[in-house]
Motif scaffolding. Structure first.
Motif, PDB file in Angstrom:
ATOM      1  N   ILE A  98      11.547  51.198  81.268  1.00 10.56           N
ATOM      2  CA  ILE A  98      10.637  51.439  80.159  1.00 10.56           C
ATOM      3  C   ILE A  98      10.092  50.089  79.700  1.00 10.56           C
ATOM      4  N   LYS A  99       8.790  50.028  79.489  1.00  7.95           N
ATOM      5  CA  LYS A  99       8.168  48.811  78.971  1.00  7.95           C
ATOM      6  C   LYS A  99       7.690  49.100  77.549  1.00  7.95           C
ATOM      7  N   ILE A 100       8.186  48.291  76.613  1.00 15.96           N
ATOM      8  CA  ILE A 100       7.791  48.406  75.209  1.00 15.96           C
ATOM      9  C   ILE A 100       6.924  47.207  74.875  1.00 15.96           C
ATOM     10  N   GLU A 101       5.796  47.460  74.226  1.00 17.99           N
ATOM     11  CA  GLU A 101       4.913  46.381  73.792  1.00 17.99           C
ATOM     12  C   GLU A 101       4.698  46.490  72.289  1.00 17.99           C
ATOM     13  N   ILE A 102       4.925  45.377  71.582  1.00 18.11           N
ATOM     14  CA  ILE A 102       4.663  45.337  70.151  1.00 18.11           C
ATOM     15  C   ILE A 102       3.997  44.008  69.822  1.00 18.11           C
ATOM     16  N   VAL A 103       3.180  44.018  68.789  1.00 16.36           N
ATOM     17  CA  VAL A 103       2.573  42.788  68.278  1.00 16.36           C
ATOM     18  C   VAL A 103       3.046  42.640  66.842  1.00 16.36           C
ATOM     19  N   VAL A 104       3.628  41.482  66.542  1.00 13.51           N
ATOM     20  CA  VAL A 104       4.214  41.241  65.222  1.00 13.51           C
ATOM     21  C   VAL A 104       3.745  39.902  64.674  1.00 13.51           C
ATOM     22  N   ALA A 105       3.934  39.722  63.375  1.00  8.66           N
ATOM     23  CA  ALA A 105       3.638  38.436  62.742  1.00  8.66           C
ATOM     24  C   ALA A 105       4.615  37.397  63.274  1.00  8.66           C
ATOM     25  N   ASP A 106       4.205  36.148  63.283  1.00  8.17           N
ATOM     26  CA  ASP A 106       5.038  35.061  63.804  1.00  8.17           C
ATOM     27  C   ASP A 106       6.423  35.028  63.158  1.00  8.17           C
ATOM     28  N   GLY A 107       6.482  35.300  61.867  1.00 13.47           N
ATOM     29  CA  GLY A 107       7.745  35.202  61.136  1.00 13.47           C
ATOM     30  C   GLY A 107       8.788  36.226  61.503  1.00 13.47           C
ATOM     31  N   ILE A 108       8.388  37.325  62.096  1.00 18.32           N
ATOM     32  CA  ILE A 108       9.342  38.391  62.424  1.00 18.32           C
ATOM     33  C   ILE A 108       9.629  38.482  63.922  1.00 18.32           C
ATOM     34  N   GLY A 111      17.356  44.252  81.703  1.00 21.01           N
ATOM     35  CA  GLY A 111      15.936  44.033  81.474  1.00 21.01           C
ATOM     36  C   GLY A 111      15.598  42.630  81.036  1.00 21.01           C
ATOM     37  N   LYS A 112      14.369  42.464  80.570  1.00 15.28           N
ATOM     38  CA  LYS A 112      13.863  41.164  80.145  1.00 15.28           C
ATOM     39  C   LYS A 112      12.940  41.361  78.953  1.00 15.28           C
ATOM     40  N   ILE A 113      12.762  40.264  78.197  1.00 12.33           N
ATOM     41  CA  ILE A 113      11.820  40.249  77.081  1.00 12.33           C
ATOM     42  C   ILE A 113      10.891  39.051  77.276  1.00 12.33           C
ATOM     43  N   PHE A 114       9.598  39.290  77.118  1.00 10.87           N
ATOM     44  CA  PHE A 114       8.599  38.239  77.217  1.00 10.87           C
ATOM     45  C   PHE A 114       7.863  38.147  75.879  1.00 10.87           C
ATOM     46  N   VAL A 115       7.736  36.939  75.351  1.00 12.19           N
ATOM     47  CA  VAL A 115       7.042  36.720  74.081  1.00 12.19           C
ATOM     48  C   VAL A 115       5.857  35.804  74.351  1.00 12.19           C
TER      49      VAL A 115
END
Length: 112
Positions: free
Chosen positions: A59-69, A89-93
């Motif tokens: 499963i690939k989850i994509e979210i866009v958040v403010a820098d602070g969170i 899995g992996k996380i890419f920021v």
């Protein structure tokens, strides 16, 4: 703003979704994907014949958040998705330059 893409095991989706909701993240995009890393797939037997399954369901989850969170969101995903076994899995920021909410034409953090 930061875009967080997380590739996780399918059965961990609800736990990750709940963990993100707890820190105030409401929206996300979820896609069923296939792939492999160090696991390199696995071998199965079907009707007496052995074959290799190279691409495993993820499963690939994509979210866009403010820098602070962003760090808090990444930590929540890791905590919820981790089993301690290969294939977690992996996380890419990555950085997001601009976001626009189409309906209201809001931009930046307001659009997220």
């Amino acid at each position: 703003m930061k875009k967080i893409e997380a590739i996780i095991k399918p059965f961990k989706l609800e736990e990750v979704k709940d963990a993100l909701a707890e820190i105030g993240i409401e929206g996300m995009t979820v896609t069923e994907v296939k792939g492999f890393g160090r696991q390199k797939g696995h071998t199965e037997i079907y009707r007496g014949s052995e074959y290799t399954v190279d691409f495993l369901p993820k499963i690939k989850i994509e979210i866009v958040v403010a820098d602070g969170i962003a760090e808090q969101a990444t930590a929540a995903i890791v905590k919820a998705a981790k089993t301690g076994k290969i294939g977690d899995g992996k996380i890419f920021v990555s950085s997001v330059e601009q976001a626009v909410r189409i309906r209201t034409e809001e931009t930046g953090d307001k659009a997220v």
